[in-house]
Motif scaffolding. Structure first.
Motif, PDB file in Angstrom:
ATOM      1  N   GLN A  47      46.413  44.757   9.956  1.00 38.62           N
ATOM      2  CA  GLN A  47      45.730  44.904  11.310  1.00 38.62           C
ATOM      3  C   GLN A  47      45.759  46.297  11.991  1.00 38.62           C
ATOM      4  OE1 GLN A  47      44.331  41.910  12.467  1.00 38.62           O
ATOM      5  NE2 GLN A  47      43.417  43.714  13.866  1.00 38.62           N
ATOM      6  N   GLN A  48      46.762  47.106  11.958  1.00 37.84           N
ATOM      7  CA  GLN A  48      46.758  48.424  12.139  1.00 37.84           C
ATOM      8  C   GLN A  48      45.612  49.156  11.865  1.00 37.84           C
ATOM      9  OE1 GLN A  48      51.074  48.851  11.525  1.00 37.84           O
ATOM     10  NE2 GLN A  48      51.338  49.671  13.375  1.00 37.84           N
ATOM     11  N   VAL A  49      45.441  48.948  10.456  1.00 37.26           N
ATOM     12  CA  VAL A  49      44.271  49.834   9.742  1.00 37.26           C
ATOM     13  C   VAL A  49      43.143  49.432  10.220  1.00 37.26           C
ATOM     14  CG1 VAL A  49      43.133  50.231   7.534  1.00 37.26           C
ATOM     15  CG2 VAL A  49      45.686  50.258   7.744  1.00 37.26           C
ATOM     16  N   LEU A  50      42.689  47.922  10.284  1.00 40.35           N
ATOM     17  CA  LEU A  50      41.534  47.634  10.897  1.00 40.35           C
ATOM     18  C   LEU A  50      41.396  47.998  12.250  1.00 40.35           C
ATOM     19  CD1 LEU A  50      41.638  43.766   9.594  1.00 40.35           C
ATOM     20  CD2 LEU A  50      40.428  45.738   8.680  1.00 40.35           C
ATOM     21  N   ASP A  51      42.446  48.087  12.974  1.00 46.54           N
ATOM     22  CA  ASP A  51      42.312  48.428  14.479  1.00 46.54           C
ATOM     23  C   ASP A  51      41.525  49.957  14.551  1.00 46.54           C
ATOM     24  OD1 ASP A  51      43.050  45.894  15.519  1.00 46.54           O
ATOM     25  OD2 ASP A  51      45.111  46.533  16.084  1.00 46.54           O
ATOM     26  N   MET A  52      42.285  50.851  13.691  1.00 48.55           N
ATOM     27  CA  MET A  52      41.898  52.217  13.686  1.00 48.55           C
ATOM     28  C   MET A  52      40.446  52.314  13.342  1.00 48.55           C
ATOM     29  SD  MET A  52      43.329  55.040  10.887  1.00 48.55           S
ATOM     30  CE  MET A  52      42.435  54.220   9.481  1.00 48.55           C
ATOM     31  N   TYR A  53      40.105  51.625  12.385  1.00 47.49           N
ATOM     32  CA  TYR A  53      38.587  51.759  12.061  1.00 47.49           C
ATOM     33  C   TYR A  53      37.772  51.132  13.003  1.00 47.49           C
ATOM     34  CZ  TYR A  53      39.999  53.262   7.335  1.00 47.49           C
ATOM     35  OH  TYR A  53      40.376  54.044   6.404  1.00 47.49           O
ATOM     36  N   VAL A  54      38.037  50.201  13.849  1.00 47.03           N
ATOM     37  CA  VAL A  54      37.113  49.698  14.879  1.00 47.03           C
ATOM     38  C   VAL A  54      37.131  50.553  15.934  1.00 47.03           C
ATOM     39  CG1 VAL A  54      37.036  47.623  16.705  1.00 47.03           C
ATOM     40  CG2 VAL A  54      37.466  47.039  14.197  1.00 47.03           C
ATOM     41  N   LYS A  55      38.287  51.215  16.214  1.00 46.16           N
ATOM     42  CA  LYS A  55      38.262  52.280  17.302  1.00 46.16           C
ATOM     43  C   LYS A  55      37.819  53.484  17.063  1.00 46.16           C
ATOM     44  CE  LYS A  55      42.461  50.249  19.370  1.00 46.16           C
ATOM     45  NZ  LYS A  55      43.682  50.191  19.523  1.00 46.16           N
ATOM     46  N   GLY A  56      37.629  54.028  15.892  1.00 47.64           N
ATOM     47  CA  GLY A  56      37.306  55.333  15.416  1.00 47.64           C
ATOM     48  C   GLY A  56      35.705  55.113  15.330  1.00 47.64           C
ATOM     49  N   SER A  57      35.236  56.368  14.625  1.00 46.18           N
ATOM     50  CA  SER A  57      33.795  56.511  14.458  1.00 46.18           C
ATOM     51  C   SER A  57      33.705  57.564  13.166  1.00 46.18           C
ATOM     52  CB  SER A  57      33.180  57.279  15.510  1.00 46.18           C
ATOM     53  OG  SER A  57      33.517  58.546  15.731  1.00 46.18           O
ATOM     54  N   GLY A  58      32.757  57.067  12.158  1.00 47.85           N
ATOM     55  CA  GLY A  58      32.602  57.678  11.258  1.00 47.85           C
ATOM     56  C   GLY A  58      32.130  59.206  11.415  1.00 47.85           C
ATOM     57  N   ASN A  59      32.165  60.020  10.553  1.00 45.01           N
ATOM     58  CA  ASN A  59      31.604  61.400  10.492  1.00 45.01           C
ATOM     59  C   ASN A  59      30.900  61.694   9.263  1.00 45.01           C
ATOM     60  OD1 ASN A  59      31.204  64.296  10.235  1.00 45.01           O
ATOM     61  ND2 ASN A  59      33.231  64.615  11.030  1.00 45.01           N
ATOM     62  N   PRO A  60      29.401  61.725   9.544  1.00 45.29           N
ATOM     63  CA  PRO A  60      28.589  61.912   8.577  1.00 45.29           C
ATOM     64  C   PRO A  60      28.547  63.229   7.807  1.00 45.29           C
ATOM     65  CG  PRO A  60      27.594  62.503  10.721  1.00 45.29           C
ATOM     66  CD  PRO A  60      28.748  61.940  11.094  1.00 45.29           C
TER      67      PRO A  60
END
Length: 119
Positions: A47-60
């Motif tokens: 869940q902590q990993v999923l939360d990190m990806y939801v809150k973050g943004s990719g870098n092209p």
């Protein structure tokens, strides 16, 4: 390279691409319910990993690549993938030793443990 090895190497690269893109749907699908990640950041839950990806943004400009990949089957239902990871953003590259433990389920291979150590 065996079929299992090829499948897991491809899946590992898909995971590295999903990490660079902050693609939480990949991690929702492929991380087992009891998944944990560990590294310089400590031990974190699925869940902590999923939360990190939801809150973050990719870098092209970011990309991750696995090098010198070794796949070690653990019977018919598991395997470890170990490799050198390079992560590049623009002109900066960092290197890691990484290993991922997979479990074969009725839905396919799922990640149980991810471990990354900076070089």
């Amino acid at each position: 390279m065996s079929g299992i090895e090829k499948t897991l190497v491809e899946l590992e690269q898909r995971m590295l691409d999903a990490d660079a893109a902050y693609d939480e749907t990949f991690f929702e699908e492929y991380c087992a319910d009891d998944f944990v990640a560990m590294g310089h950041y400590g031990i974190v839950s699925r869940q902590q990993v999923l939360d990190m990806y939801v809150k973050g943004s990719g870098n092209p400009e970011r990309y991750n690549r696995a090098h010198d990949v070794v796949v070690k089957p653990l019977g018919d239902a598991g395997a470890v993938v170990a490799y050198k990871l390079t992560s590049t953003i623009g002109d900066e590259t960092s290197s890691w030793h990484a290993s991922t433990v997979y479990r074969r389920t009725s839905e396919g291979w799922r990640v149980v443990l991810l471990h990354q150590t900076p070089m």
